[in-house]
Write a protein that holds these residues in place. Structure first.
Motif, short mmCIF file in Angstrom:
data_model
loop_
_atom_site.label_atom_id
_atom_site.label_comp_id
_atom_site.label_asym_id
_atom_site.label_seq_id
_atom_site.Cartn_x
_atom_site.Cartn_y
_atom_site.Cartn_z
N LEU A 115 26.83 36.53 36.61
CA LEU A 115 27.10 36.27 38.03
C LEU A 115 28.12 37.26 38.58
N LYS A 116 29.19 37.51 37.81
CA LYS A 116 30.21 38.45 38.27
C LYS A 116 29.64 39.86 38.38
N ALA A 117 28.76 40.23 37.46
CA ALA A 117 28.14 41.56 37.53
C ALA A 117 27.20 41.67 38.74
N ARG A 118 26.56 40.56 39.08
CA ARG A 118 25.61 40.60 40.21
C ARG A 118 26.33 40.74 41.55
N PHE A 119 27.47 40.07 41.69
CA PHE A 119 28.17 40.05 42.98
C PHE A 119 29.44 40.89 42.97
N LYS A 120 29.59 41.80 42.02
CA LYS A 120 30.84 42.54 41.88
C LYS A 120 31.12 43.47 43.06
N HIS A 121 30.09 43.81 43.85
CA HIS A 121 30.27 44.73 44.97
C HIS A 121 30.82 44.03 46.21
N LEU A 122 30.80 42.72 46.22
CA LEU A 122 31.29 41.99 47.40
C LEU A 122 32.82 41.99 47.41
N PRO A 123 33.42 42.14 48.60
CA PRO A 123 34.87 42.42 48.67
C PRO A 123 35.75 41.35 48.04
N GLU A 124 35.43 40.09 48.24
CA GLU A 124 36.32 39.04 47.73
C GLU A 124 36.32 39.01 46.20
N ILE A 125 35.13 39.12 45.61
CA ILE A 125 35.05 39.10 44.15
C ILE A 125 35.63 40.38 43.58
N ARG A 126 35.37 41.52 44.23
CA ARG A 126 35.93 42.78 43.74
C ARG A 126 37.45 42.75 43.77
N ARG A 127 38.02 42.16 44.81
CA ARG A 127 39.49 42.09 44.91
C ARG A 127 40.06 41.24 43.78
N ILE A 128 39.44 40.11 43.49
CA ILE A 128 39.95 39.20 42.45
C ILE A 128 39.81 39.84 41.07
N VAL A 129 38.66 40.45 40.79
CA VAL A 129 38.40 41.01 39.47
C VAL A 129 39.30 42.21 39.18
N LYS A 130 39.57 43.03 40.20
CA LYS A 130 40.34 44.25 39.98
C LYS A 130 41.84 44.06 40.06
N HIS A 131 42.31 42.94 40.57
CA HIS A 131 43.75 42.76 40.75
C HIS A 131 44.46 42.65 39.41
N ARG A 132 45.55 43.41 39.25
CA ARG A 132 46.40 43.33 38.06
C ARG A 132 47.86 43.32 38.50
N HIS A 133 48.64 42.52 37.84
CA HIS A 133 50.08 42.52 38.10
C HIS A 133 50.72 43.66 37.33
N LEU A 134 51.51 44.48 38.00
CA LEU A 134 52.17 45.62 37.37
C LEU A 134 53.68 45.41 37.36
N PRO A 135 54.37 45.91 36.34
CA PRO A 135 55.84 45.91 36.39
C PRO A 135 56.32 46.75 37.56
N LYS A 136 57.44 46.39 38.12
CA LYS A 136 57.92 47.07 39.31
C LYS A 136 58.12 48.58 39.11
N PRO A 137 58.72 49.04 38.00
CA PRO A 137 58.86 50.50 37.82
C PRO A 137 57.52 51.22 37.77
N VAL A 138 56.53 50.61 37.11
CA VAL A 138 55.19 51.22 37.02
C VAL A 138 54.54 51.25 38.40
N TYR A 139 54.69 50.15 39.15
CA TYR A 139 54.09 50.08 40.48
C TYR A 139 54.67 51.15 41.41
N LYS A 140 55.99 51.32 41.37
CA LYS A 140 56.63 52.31 42.25
C LYS A 140 56.28 53.73 41.81
N ALA A 141 56.23 53.95 40.48
CA ALA A 141 55.88 55.28 39.98
C ALA A 141 54.43 55.62 40.34
#
Length: 448
Positions: free
Chosen positions: A380-406
């Motif tokens: 199901l995720k592979a079928r709808f991965k192009h849709l914005p809401e699912i793509r945003r959820i699947v791709k989101h990762r929490h980064l440490p602040k130094p890595v995010y700023k760098a």
């Protein structure tokens, strides 16, 4: 008068044996299921959210070393065994299931810079800055093993310090990297062959899993060199803009290898065509220190000086996963487990850490119904991965602040360079300058 009754035969819906599958009757006419796509989209959205909820990749840390972990090696005999070497000369064999030390191999007087095991898993080869190569007999993982690990079975002393070692597949030959490339045999106390191209020291070395006589090295002069043991000479070399820290061959496509570079990127090359990279893997914000392929050849893991571990698809330009903890410092070595289920990282804070290769994967035995449910959610995720809401959820990762700023800073610098190049092209005479693709831009020259 006619009376209509519903009649059904028990043979149509009952099982002949208790182990037979239940007969399920369903009409697949799309006119009867007008909301099917909307229902499946909702299920895909829920599956993406559940994946995030259950994404807990960190399993545990293995503590025991008293200095930074500098190198690791897998044992092909045991799925749950891994060797680690540290900067204080300590070598340990770990049991991943219990996360405990099985035994130690004392003897090195300086940092251990390279570890590798023979193809049958019975011999461990270590080398370090004390100018020695040591061969050790490997005990079994049960703690009542009779193998004595307090003394090596052989010690070879040489003229210079060593930076890396790798064992040839299905042979008694191994190679060391240092001031030059030395080829050794288990039964010889001196190298049987020596290779050298230039005067700079060799940093890493890897044998090809498909063609055992082919090996790749990286050196401190920013070069990547291919050697062939049959011709007793190096046959190809490229000079890059920055130094390559580690090399790993793809076990399923042995013509391809990936180089971990100081410029925060990894480059996948075809050994037959080194004038350009096949894929440039970006996302790290500091030097990439080590790289290792999954046994499936579809993914590889990298460890970086920015204190993160990332997992890339073999043909993906961006990482699919990033692992980090508050306590983990600079990552010097990473390895995939032999079954591709786990990732092991060794870092500057003296710990080895065990991670799941799939962050939300359920550990333990799965029932058939559970496995089918997971497969259905993945589809199901592979079928709808192009849709914005699912793509945003699947791709989101929490980064440490130094890595995010760098990462933001690196993105700003890259965009400025691209704008500058576009303006240079726009204000140049037609045909006077050509823009090199990014895959060729980092390669200065090729020698043969």
């Amino acid at each position: 008068m006619k009376v209509k009754v519903i009649s059904r035969s028990t043979e149509d819906f009952t099982r002949e044996r208790s182990k037979d599958l239940q007969k399920v009757f369903r009409n697949y006419d799309p006119n009867l299921h007008t909301q099917e796509k909307a229902v499946e989209y909702t299920r895909a959205l829920n599956a993406a959210k559940l994946e995030k909820i259950f994404a807990k990749p960190f399993i545990g840390a293995m503590d025991g070393h008293i200095d930074a972990v500098s190198c690791m090696a897998k044992n092909p005999n045991y799925l749950k065994a891994i060797f680690s070497g540290s900067m204080d000369g300590d070598i340990r064999l770990w049991d991943l299931a219990t996360r405990k030390t099985v035994c130690q191999f004392p003897g090195h007087q300086g940092a251990v810079k390279g570890l590798t095991s023979s193809t049958n898993g019975e011999l461990l080869v270590s080398c370090g800055t004390d100018c020695t190569v040591r061969l050790w007999k490997v005990p079994s993982l049960n703690f009542d093993s009779t193998v004595d690990t307090s003394k090596p079975s052989a010690i070879y002393t040489w003229k210079h310090a060593f930076r890396g070692v790798d064992h040839q597949w299905n042979s008694s030959i191994f190679a060391t990297a240092g001031a030059q490339v030395d080829i050794w045999d288990h039964n010889r106390s001196e190298p049987i062959n020596t290779f050298q191209w230039g005067n700079d020291s060799v940093i890493s070395i890897r044998f090809n899993p498909g063609e055992p006589n082919l090996l790749a090295t990286s050196s401190s002069d920013r070069g990547v060199v291919l050697y062939d043991l049959r011709t007793s000479s190096p046959f190809k070399k490229i000079i890059m803009q920055t130094k390559t820290n580690s090399i790993c061959w793809n076990p399923m496509e042995p013509i391809n290898f990936t180089a971990a570079n100081e410029d925060c990127n990894c480059y996948t090359f075809d050994a037959r065509k080194l004038d350009e990279a096949k894929v440039v893997h970006k996302d790290h914000v500091s030097a990439v220190m080590d790289v290792d392929y999954s046994p499936t050849g579809r993914e590889f893991v990298t460890g970086s000086y920015d204190r993160t571990v990332r997992i890339f698809n073999y043909n993906g330009d961006h990482s699919r996963e990033i692992y980090h903890t508050k306590r983990m410092q600079r990552v010097f070595c990473v390895r995939y487990s032999c079954d591709a289920s786990y990732v092991i990282s060794g870092s500057d804070d003296t710990n080895l850490r065990l991670w799941k290769s799939k962050a939300s994967e359920q550990l333990g035995v799965l029932l058939p119904r559970e496995r089918k449910k997971h497969e259905y959610h993945d589809a199901l995720k592979a079928r709808f991965k192009h849709l914005p809401e699912i793509r945003r959820i699947v791709k989101h990762r929490h980064l440490p602040k130094p890595v995010y700023k760098a990462a933001i800073l690196r993105r700003t610098v890259t965009e400025a360079e691209n704008r500058k190049e576009q303006r240079r092209q726009a204000h140049s005479a037609p045909g006077s300058s050509s823009r090199k693709p990014f895959r060729k831009r980092k390669i200065i020259k090729e020698e043969s």
